[in-house]
Design an enzyme around this catalytic site. Sequence first.
Site, PDB file in Angstrom:
ATOM      1  N   SER A  90       0.823  -1.212   0.000  1.00 41.72           N
ATOM      2  CA  SER A  90       0.000   0.000   0.000  1.00 41.72           C
ATOM      3  C   SER A  90       0.856   1.261   0.000  1.00 41.72           C
ATOM      4  O   SER A  90       2.000   1.264   0.447  1.00 41.72           O
ATOM      5  CB  SER A  90      -0.911   0.027   1.224  1.00 41.72           C
ATOM      6  OG  SER A  90      -1.718  -1.117   1.272  1.00 41.72           O
TER       7      SER A  90
HETATM    8  N1  SAH Z   1      -0.183  -5.345   3.993  1.00 41.78           N
HETATM    9  C1  SAH Z   1       0.606  -5.639   2.798  1.00 41.78           C
HETATM   10  C2  SAH Z   1      -0.110  -5.307   1.507  1.00 41.78           C
HETATM   11  C3  SAH Z   1      -1.284  -6.139   1.326  1.00 41.78           C
HETATM   12  S1  SAH Z   1      -1.807  -6.454  -0.323  1.00 41.78           S
HETATM   13  C4  SAH Z   1       1.942  -4.952   2.829  1.00 41.78           C
HETATM   14  O1  SAH Z   1       2.226  -4.192   3.762  1.00 41.78           O
HETATM   15  O2  SAH Z   1       2.719  -5.188   1.912  1.00 41.78           O
HETATM   16  C5  SAH Z   1      -3.078  -7.593   0.128  1.00 41.78           C
HETATM   17  C6  SAH Z   1      -2.575  -8.953   0.474  1.00 41.78           C
HETATM   18  O3  SAH Z   1      -3.681  -9.700   0.963  1.00 41.78           O
HETATM   19  C7  SAH Z   1      -2.021  -9.728  -0.709  1.00 41.78           C
HETATM   20  O4  SAH Z   1      -0.730 -10.160  -0.427  1.00 41.78           O
HETATM   21  C8  SAH Z   1      -3.005 -10.895  -0.862  1.00 41.78           C
HETATM   22  O5  SAH Z   1      -2.390 -12.084  -1.300  1.00 41.78           O
HETATM   23  C9  SAH Z   1      -3.528 -11.035   0.556  1.00 41.78           C
HETATM   24  N2  SAH Z   1      -4.820 -11.715   0.691  1.00 41.78           N
HETATM   25  C10 SAH Z   1      -5.879 -11.687  -0.163  1.00 41.78           C
HETATM   26  N3  SAH Z   1      -6.888 -12.438   0.331  1.00 41.78           N
HETATM   27  C11 SAH Z   1      -6.477 -12.946   1.518  1.00 41.78           C
HETATM   28  C12 SAH Z   1      -7.058 -13.786   2.503  1.00 41.78           C
HETATM   29  N4  SAH Z   1      -8.298 -14.295   2.366  1.00 41.78           N
HETATM   30  N5  SAH Z   1      -6.338 -14.089   3.604  1.00 41.78           N
HETATM   31  C13 SAH Z   1      -5.074 -13.619   3.770  1.00 41.78           C
HETATM   32  N6  SAH Z   1      -4.462 -12.824   2.862  1.00 41.78           N
HETATM   33  C14 SAH Z   1      -5.147 -12.480   1.750  1.00 41.78           C
END
Ligand code: SAH
Length: 240
Positions: A90
């Site tokens: 993000s």
């Molecule tokens: N917080 C992260 C950015 C998140 S992007 C950072 O600081 O880099 C969103 C992430 O959520 C992705 O890596 C995606 O694979 C994950 N995601 C999507 N659905 C999910 C779920 N049901 N459970 C856990 N992670 C999930």
Amino acid sequence: MINLIKNRSVFKAFVIGILSLSSVFVYGQIDHKQSRENMIKEQLLARDISDPATLKAMRTVPRHEFVPPDMQPYAYADNPLPIGMKQTISQPYIVAYMTQVLKLKEHNRVLEVGTGSGYQAAILGQIVDTVYTIEIVEALAFTAKNKLSSLGYNNIIVKTGDGYLGWPEKGPFDAIIVTAGAEEVPEPLLNQLKEGGRMIIPVGPHNGIRQLLLMTKKSGKIKTKEVMAVRFVPLTRKDN
Ligand code: SAH
């Protein structure tokens, strides 16, 4: 004289141009610390980030360590960046905003859904006692886990799984942060929120604008407030 003034304004424009680049160079090397300071000033303080603990964490954690090598020159830019597997880290402001709004305390235990690069977890880990973070893509969870331990962030526990279900064995949590966009609020997460706890989650249709919802639990009841329109990669489930 006129020439001098003209040259000075050209020079000034040049300097401003250089300063506004996302990364700052010293002797041909990227000065990440200076880039980080600029990020704090121009993207956080200039907006509405004022919580000292959030600012301190954003000033300390090396964001460039959490992005792929080819993205490092842009690590402190005012936007999200690709981290592989079609996922993104993000924008710094969103990381800071979502952290600040949780009003965290040192003794807190926090759940993050969507580990991604591990950057948001590292920021939270600077402020609270323990961070539990869940990532559904195994390769990302693996990389994030290694990165966090190589940087010495040892109060962050990463697991691979579906964060929709939360982490009941480790709950209830003082705060929950969901960093992937959900189509609806996952019920299990609300159940794992402590009395007086706060949850921040982007909710709305996939591929559209979502609302960042701030949810608080008081006397067992959930209060919801829309705080900002945002774009997030989708929260996925095992079957899609
Ligand atoms: N917080 C992260 C950015 C998140 S992007 C950072 O600081 O880099 C969103 C992430 O959520 C992705 O890596 C995606 O694979 C994950 N995601 C999507 N659905 C999910 C779920 N049901 N459970 C856990 N992670 C999930």
